[in-house]
Design a protein around this motif. Sequence first.
Motif, mmCIF file in Angstrom:
data_model
loop_
_atom_site.group_PDB
_atom_site.id
_atom_site.type_symbol
_atom_site.label_atom_id
_atom_site.label_comp_id
_atom_site.label_asym_id
_atom_site.label_seq_id
_atom_site.Cartn_x
_atom_site.Cartn_y
_atom_site.Cartn_z
ATOM 1 N N SER A 56 22.278 -85.184 65.902
ATOM 2 C CA SER A 56 23.810 -84.731 65.736
ATOM 3 C C SER A 56 23.918 -83.390 66.407
ATOM 4 N N GLN B 15 27.049 -79.882 66.724
ATOM 5 C CA GLN B 15 28.103 -79.548 66.434
ATOM 6 C C GLN B 15 28.857 -78.610 67.583
ATOM 7 N N GLY C 153 33.527 -76.735 66.358
ATOM 8 C CA GLY C 153 33.749 -77.373 65.301
ATOM 9 C C GLY C 153 33.650 -78.895 64.825
ATOM 10 N N ASP D 172 31.583 -82.642 65.034
ATOM 11 C CA ASP D 172 30.254 -83.164 65.232
ATOM 12 C C ASP D 172 30.231 -84.248 65.823
ATOM 13 N N TYR D 173 29.059 -84.399 66.557
ATOM 14 C CA TYR D 173 28.749 -85.515 67.679
ATOM 15 C C TYR D 173 27.503 -86.333 67.450
#
Length: 146
Positions: A46, A48, A51, A53-54
């Motif tokens: 993941s 960021q 701001g 989160d992916y």
Amino acid sequence: MRRERIRSTPRWRKIGPRRDCAFVVEDQNADGFRGMSVVRVRLLFSFQFDGVDYPCALVEWYNKIGRGPDQDTGMWMVRPDLRHTRARDPVMSVVHLDSVLRGAHLIPVFGSRYLPRGFRHTWSLDAFEAFFVNKYIDAHANEIAF
């Protein structure tokens, strides 16, 4: 549905790598497996940005063989999507985890020859050229991969 884990690790139980396969939704309007593909998860990560989160996965793609399930087994067939280079590297990309539906189970198309002595199950996804997408593994897979 119960909670499910999709794993991708270079060392599983001191034997070798474990790279699970999964269904990725590509077209929500298509019925069943026609709107999906099978991928092999190589890395879960993941990042960021601004701001947010992916959660993502680096995946290897499989191509469907034919336009429908195999007549004899009722299961779809897939093969690894490979680049047309000398090394025949797999086609890889990054997908958002929201597009991953659930784990997938692949059965190798064995052919007529015997496996060599000492063949390890961890080599299966690399050793075979085609696979059946097992819709009989559980009720949810049967509903998905028709």
